[in-house]
Design an enzyme around this catalytic site. Structure first.
Site, PDB file in Angstrom:
ATOM      1  N   TRP A 102       0.789  -1.266  -0.014  1.00 47.70           N
ATOM      2  CA  TRP A 102      -0.174   0.015  -0.133  1.00 47.70           C
ATOM      3  C   TRP A 102       1.092   1.295   0.034  1.00 47.70           C
ATOM      4  O   TRP A 102       0.510   2.095  -0.637  1.00 47.70           O
ATOM      5  CB  TRP A 102      -0.804   0.064   1.124  1.00 47.70           C
ATOM      6  CG  TRP A 102      -1.761  -1.050   1.061  1.00 47.70           C
ATOM      7  CD1 TRP A 102      -2.092  -2.095   1.926  1.00 47.70           C
ATOM      8  CD2 TRP A 102      -2.885  -1.380   0.092  1.00 47.70           C
ATOM      9  NE1 TRP A 102      -3.217  -3.006   1.439  1.00 47.70           N
ATOM     10  CE2 TRP A 102      -3.580  -2.673   0.262  1.00 47.70           C
ATOM     11  CE3 TRP A 102      -3.175  -0.617  -1.277  1.00 47.70           C
ATOM     12  CZ2 TRP A 102      -4.544  -3.114  -0.565  1.00 47.70           C
ATOM     13  CZ3 TRP A 102      -4.275  -1.128  -1.980  1.00 47.70           C
ATOM     14  CH2 TRP A 102      -5.075  -2.137  -1.600  1.00 47.70           C
ATOM     15  N   ASP A 172      -1.861   6.667   6.518  1.00 48.55           N
ATOM     16  CA  ASP A 172      -2.702   5.765   5.711  1.00 48.55           C
ATOM     17  C   ASP A 172      -3.132   4.906   7.023  1.00 48.55           C
ATOM     18  O   ASP A 172      -2.176   4.060   7.342  1.00 48.55           O
ATOM     19  CB  ASP A 172      -2.231   5.199   4.709  1.00 48.55           C
ATOM     20  CG  ASP A 172      -3.365   3.923   4.118  1.00 48.55           C
ATOM     21  OD1 ASP A 172      -4.149   3.728   4.832  1.00 48.55           O
ATOM     22  OD2 ASP A 172      -2.946   3.461   3.220  1.00 48.55           O
ATOM     23  N   LYS A 196     -12.084  -1.943   7.156  1.00 47.56           N
ATOM     24  CA  LYS A 196     -11.408  -3.096   7.891  1.00 47.56           C
ATOM     25  C   LYS A 196     -11.787  -2.989   9.367  1.00 47.56           C
ATOM     26  O   LYS A 196     -11.966  -3.863   9.997  1.00 47.56           O
ATOM     27  CB  LYS A 196      -9.679  -2.619   7.724  1.00 47.56           C
ATOM     28  CG  LYS A 196      -8.985  -3.310   6.665  1.00 47.56           C
ATOM     29  CD  LYS A 196      -8.921  -2.534   5.509  1.00 47.56           C
ATOM     30  CE  LYS A 196      -8.384  -3.534   4.387  1.00 47.56           C
ATOM     31  NZ  LYS A 196      -7.573  -2.371   3.508  1.00 47.56           N
TER      32      LYS A 196
END
Ligand SMILES: *Cc1c(COP(=O)(O)O)cnc(C)c1O
Length: 360
Positions: A102, A172, A196
């Site tokens: 990511w 993030d 999530k």
């Protein structure tokens, strides 16, 4: 059918009490005569849902008043470009740490809009750790400094934050927001996809310090400008209404549990059950250096691909699903987000113990 024990990396488990409330309120939300999905986002009843969700998030994360909370769409992946488009405002340079897939995607995207200085990377050890971060490599004139607090695929997390001085820290936090206590005032901007730890996919939460809003170039698409969304209280266009409603229920669930500090304690206990077993097992091994282990995503291997496949197959038959690891790590990965009950982890460890004995 019984609910399975779901170790999905995302979208992940949602607390059962939240799903039960949503089911109860599905056809008629609190006397409104309609489902939350069917409401105008400008109606009084929905505005209350949105305001309540924001107030709860502010409360449980202790978000200072000089930060805006935005409920956006496009996933964390859209933030990979929205952050540089809005925050490259002076030097058009940023510092970034490469801790996995990511982070790499965020780096690739930021490079389209300015100069990226990758100050540290753990790519050479297949991202099995958080790299040493040497502050002498930081750019003093960077417009921001970007990290990924928890690395969903590789199972690492920052256990301390880099000290970036006056350079805004951007994070993030998609896969560990609300799982441990963070001091929001240490960040310029936090973003996270909801799927999530906060509810269903489709919602992206952005927490941004006021002074970082309003610097985007006039040429950027309206929908990618934080200022537009901040000024419209996230109602410039139709926000992801149902996902916001569920996120609000999740925030209430975290609050009722005792808040993020209580959640963190539970998460530490949950993760320890699995890591302690991995450390003593002669068959299963964690893939991450101990000091950087994630509380949310636990990758592990047997060292034998056939045995890994056999384990995943038998686990699935026994109701432990989504344990297959990401292809670049192999083996298994148990994602144990906030909503995963401790019993499910204990049961998984019992299953692994038995598998180990049976397959010696
Ligand atoms: C899942 C995830 C993403 C991608 O999120 P999308 O909402 O699918 O764009 C980005 N970063 C991290 C850390 C993630 O876990």
């Amino acid at each position: 059918m019984e609910r399975v024990r779901n170790f999905s990396a995302g979208p992940g488990v949602i607390p059962v009490p939240v799903l039960e409330t949503a089911a109860k309120e599905m056809l008629n939300y609190r006397g409104s005569g309609m489902s939350v999905m069917e409401m105008s986002h400008r109606s009084k009843v929905f505005i209350e849902i949105a305001e309540n969700a924001e107030a709860l998030l502010r409360e449980i994360m202790n978000i200072p008043s000089n930060y805006k909370v935005l409920f956006l769409q496009g996933g964390a992946s859209t933030q990979f470009s929205m952050v540089p488009l809005n925050l490259f405002r002076n030097s058009k340079k940023c510092d970034m740490v490469n801790t996995g897939q990511w982070a790499s995607k965020a780096i690739k995207e930021a490079k389209k809009f300015g100069t990226v200085n990758v100050v540290a990377s753990s790519e050479d050890t297949n991202f099995d750790r958080i790299p040493e971060i040497d502050s002498s490599k930081f750019s003093s004139d960077a417009d921001y400094f970007h990290i990924t607090s928890n690395n969903t695929i590789f199972g690492t997390r920052f256990t301390s934050l880099p000290d970036t001085g006056d350079v805004p820290l951007v994070c993030d936090m998609s896969s560990n927001i609300l799982s441990e206590v963070y001091d929001v005032s240490k960040f310029g901007l936090i973003y996270a996809g909801a799927q999530k730890n906060m509810g269903p996919a489709g919602l992206t939460v952005v927490i941004i310090r006021d002074d970082l809003i309003g610097h985007a170039d006039k040429s950027i698409p309206t929908m990618l400008d934080y200022k537009i969304h901040a000024e419209a209280d996230s109602m410039y266009n139709t926000p992801p209404t149902y996902a916001m409603y569920i996120a609000g229920l999740v925030y209430q669930w975290v609050k009722d549990l005792g808040g993020v500090a209580a959640m963190q304690k539970i998460n530490e206990e949950k993760a320890a059950i699995l890591y302690d077993f991995l450390d003593e097992s002669s068959m299963f091994k964690g893939t991450v250096v101990k000091k950087d282990r994630s509380l949310m995503n636990v990758p592990y291997v047997t060292g034998n691909e056939e045995l890994d496949s056999k384990f995943i197959k038998e686990a699935e038959k026994a109701g432990f699903v989504n344990l297959k690891g990401y292809r670049t790590v192999g083996g298994m990965r148990a994602s144990i987000y906030n909503a995963m009950p401790v019993e499910d982890i204990k049961d998984l460890v019992e299953f692994m113990k038995k598998f180990e004995v049976d397959n010696k």
